[in-house]
Design a protein around this motif. Structure first.
Motif, PDB file in Angstrom:
ATOM      1  N   VAL A 119       0.782  -1.349  -0.077  1.00  6.41           N
ATOM      2  CA  VAL A 119       0.142   0.186  -0.137  1.00  6.41           C
ATOM      3  C   VAL A 119       0.794   1.209  -0.065  1.00  6.41           C
ATOM      4  N   ALA A 120       1.858   1.376   1.091  1.00  6.39           N
ATOM      5  CA  ALA A 120       2.487   2.563   1.096  1.00  6.39           C
ATOM      6  C   ALA A 120       3.356   2.629  -0.326  1.00  6.39           C
ATOM      7  N   PRO A 121       4.132   1.841  -0.858  1.00  8.42           N
ATOM      8  CA  PRO A 121       5.123   1.947  -1.962  1.00  8.42           C
ATOM      9  C   PRO A 121       4.033   2.200  -3.329  1.00  8.42           C
ATOM     10  N   ALA A 122       2.661   1.861  -3.462  1.00  5.34           N
ATOM     11  CA  ALA A 122       1.837   2.131  -4.318  1.00  5.34           C
ATOM     12  C   ALA A 122       1.357   3.612  -4.178  1.00  5.34           C
ATOM     13  N   LEU A 123       1.104   4.026  -3.121  1.00  2.00           N
ATOM     14  CA  LEU A 123       0.655   5.431  -2.727  1.00  2.00           C
ATOM     15  C   LEU A 123       1.840   6.300  -3.309  1.00  2.00           C
ATOM     16  N   ALA A 124       2.964   6.052  -2.573  1.00  7.84           N
ATOM     17  CA  ALA A 124       4.275   6.722  -3.121  1.00  7.84           C
ATOM     18  C   ALA A 124       4.416   7.011  -4.647  1.00  7.84           C
ATOM     19  N   ASP A 125       4.009   5.883  -5.623  1.00 10.13           N
ATOM     20  CA  ASP A 125       4.364   5.885  -6.768  1.00 10.13           C
ATOM     21  C   ASP A 125       3.075   6.730  -7.650  1.00 10.13           C
ATOM     22  N   GLY A 126       2.023   7.275  -6.547  1.00  6.09           N
ATOM     23  CA  GLY A 126       0.892   8.049  -7.211  1.00  6.09           C
ATOM     24  C   GLY A 126      -0.152   7.020  -7.820  1.00  6.09           C
ATOM     25  N   ARG A 127      -0.457   5.811  -7.289  1.00  4.99           N
ATOM     26  CA  ARG A 127      -1.252   5.136  -7.819  1.00  4.99           C
ATOM     27  C   ARG A 127      -2.428   5.258  -6.822  1.00  4.99           C
ATOM     28  N   TRP A 128      -3.632   4.709  -7.353  1.00 10.50           N
ATOM     29  CA  TRP A 128      -4.794   4.641  -6.346  1.00 10.50           C
ATOM     30  C   TRP A 128      -4.574   3.300  -5.878  1.00 10.50           C
ATOM     31  N   VAL A 129      -5.170   3.014  -4.372  1.00  9.13           N
ATOM     32  CA  VAL A 129      -5.286   1.844  -3.972  1.00  9.13           C
ATOM     33  C   VAL A 129      -6.448   1.574  -3.422  1.00  9.13           C
ATOM     34  N   LEU A 130      -6.944   0.677  -3.945  1.00  5.30           N
ATOM     35  CA  LEU A 130      -8.701   0.156  -3.449  1.00  5.30           C
ATOM     36  C   LEU A 130      -8.286  -1.195  -2.842  1.00  5.30           C
ATOM     37  N   THR A 131      -8.931  -1.143  -1.717  1.00  6.03           N
ATOM     38  CA  THR A 131      -8.850  -2.408  -0.854  1.00  6.03           C
ATOM     39  C   THR A 131     -10.150  -2.670  -0.411  1.00  6.03           C
ATOM     40  N   ASP A 132     -10.353  -4.215  -0.635  1.00  2.00           N
ATOM     41  CA  ASP A 132     -11.536  -4.958  -0.182  1.00  2.00           C
ATOM     42  C   ASP A 132     -11.406  -5.329   1.328  1.00  2.00           C
ATOM     43  N   ARG A 133     -11.961  -4.257   2.105  1.00  2.00           N
ATOM     44  CA  ARG A 133     -11.666  -4.422   3.669  1.00  2.00           C
ATOM     45  C   ARG A 133     -10.489  -3.702   4.134  1.00  2.00           C
ATOM     46  N   SER A 134     -10.382  -3.380   5.076  1.00  2.00           N
ATOM     47  CA  SER A 134      -9.332  -2.534   5.677  1.00  2.00           C
ATOM     48  C   SER A 134      -9.469  -2.548   7.177  1.00  2.00           C
ATOM     49  N   VAL A 135      -8.618  -1.726   7.797  1.00  2.00           N
ATOM     50  CA  VAL A 135      -8.797  -1.618   9.386  1.00  2.00           C
ATOM     51  C   VAL A 135      -9.972  -1.553   9.857  1.00  2.00           C
ATOM     52  N   TYR A 136     -10.872  -0.620   8.984  1.00  2.00           N
ATOM     53  CA  TYR A 136     -12.190  -0.529   9.698  1.00  2.00           C
ATOM     54  C   TYR A 136     -12.931  -1.823   9.895  1.00  2.00           C
TER      55      TYR A 136
END
Ligand code: TYD
Length: 206
Positions: A86-103
């Motif tokens: 997640v962190a590397p993808a965001l740092a690359d400017g990508r969207w990250v869509l996640t099916d479930r999360s900390v919530y």
């Protein structure tokens, strides 16, 4: 770039109880965003080799897990996914869509298992280091409808209506407390409408 500088408005979690239709909506939103952006799609628990191994411990119906062991395993899989993907993808400017999360942990372990939302949040924060979904799409569905739509119940999804009702109520109450982060959508409506609502809201923050 420190983790706190990451563009978290592009980190979008899809949440809801079983049978809410998260996976379909994630797929459709990802396809639409891909027209003009790079998109990474992940799921929790899992999404890394280590995380997939933890997932099998968590969801295998034969396993007995104490509630805090369960909560900490979800947090461990999430810490791995966040660091590795997640962190590397965001740092690359990508969207990250996640099916479930900390919530999901806040709702299922905090609410459903009764461990407490604040307590479960506290054990997740160190592993995430500020990498927290900036947008949460809550697909809201009645528990009875969700259970009826569920294809195969895993160890947690098969806990029954009272457990899932507690998780659903916790999702709703967190959404009410964090209105700027949450998009609450009635999941009983047509998928096209749900996707349109989500894309309109994401477009506003792009
Ligand atoms: P999953 O395989 O994602 O299927 P679905 O979303 O279709 O139900 O389900 C994972 C199960 O784990 C689901 O019952 C919710 C539960 N879960 C938690 O209890 N806590 C968590 O932090 C996460 C990510 C999932």
């Amino acid at each position: 770039m420190s983790h706190l500088d990451l563009p978290l408005h592009r980190y979008v979690a899809f949440e809801g109880i079983e049978g809410a239709g998260k996976s379909t909506v994630v797929r459709r939103v990802a396809a639409a965003l891909r027209d003009d952006a790079e998109v990474t799609v992940v799921r929790e628990p899992g999404g890394t080799p280590t995380g997939e191994r933890i997932r099998s411990i968590l969801l295998d119906g034969e396993t007995h897990l104490a509630p805090w062991a369960e909560a900490l395993l979800f947090a461990a899989a999430r810490a791995q996914l966040t660091a590795e993907v997640v962190a590397p993808a965001l740092a690359d400017g990508r969207w990250v869509l996640t099916d479930r999360s900390v919530y999901s942990s806040l709702a299922y372990q905090g609410g459903g298992r009764g461990l407490g939302v604040a307590e479960v949040r506290a054990v997740n924060e160190p592993g995430l280091r500020g990498v927290w979904p900036g947008v949460v799409v809550l697909l809201d569905v009645d528990v009875d409808v969700g259970i009826a739509r569920q294809e195969v119940a895993d160890r947690i999804g098969g806990e029954g209506a009272a457990f899932l009702s507690a998780a659903a109520a916790t999702f709703r109450s967190i959404a009410a407390q964090e209105p700027d982060r949450f998009i609450v959508v009635d999941a009983s409506g047509p998928v096209d409408d749900i996707v349109d609502v989500v894309l309109a809201r994401l477009g506003a923050t792009r």
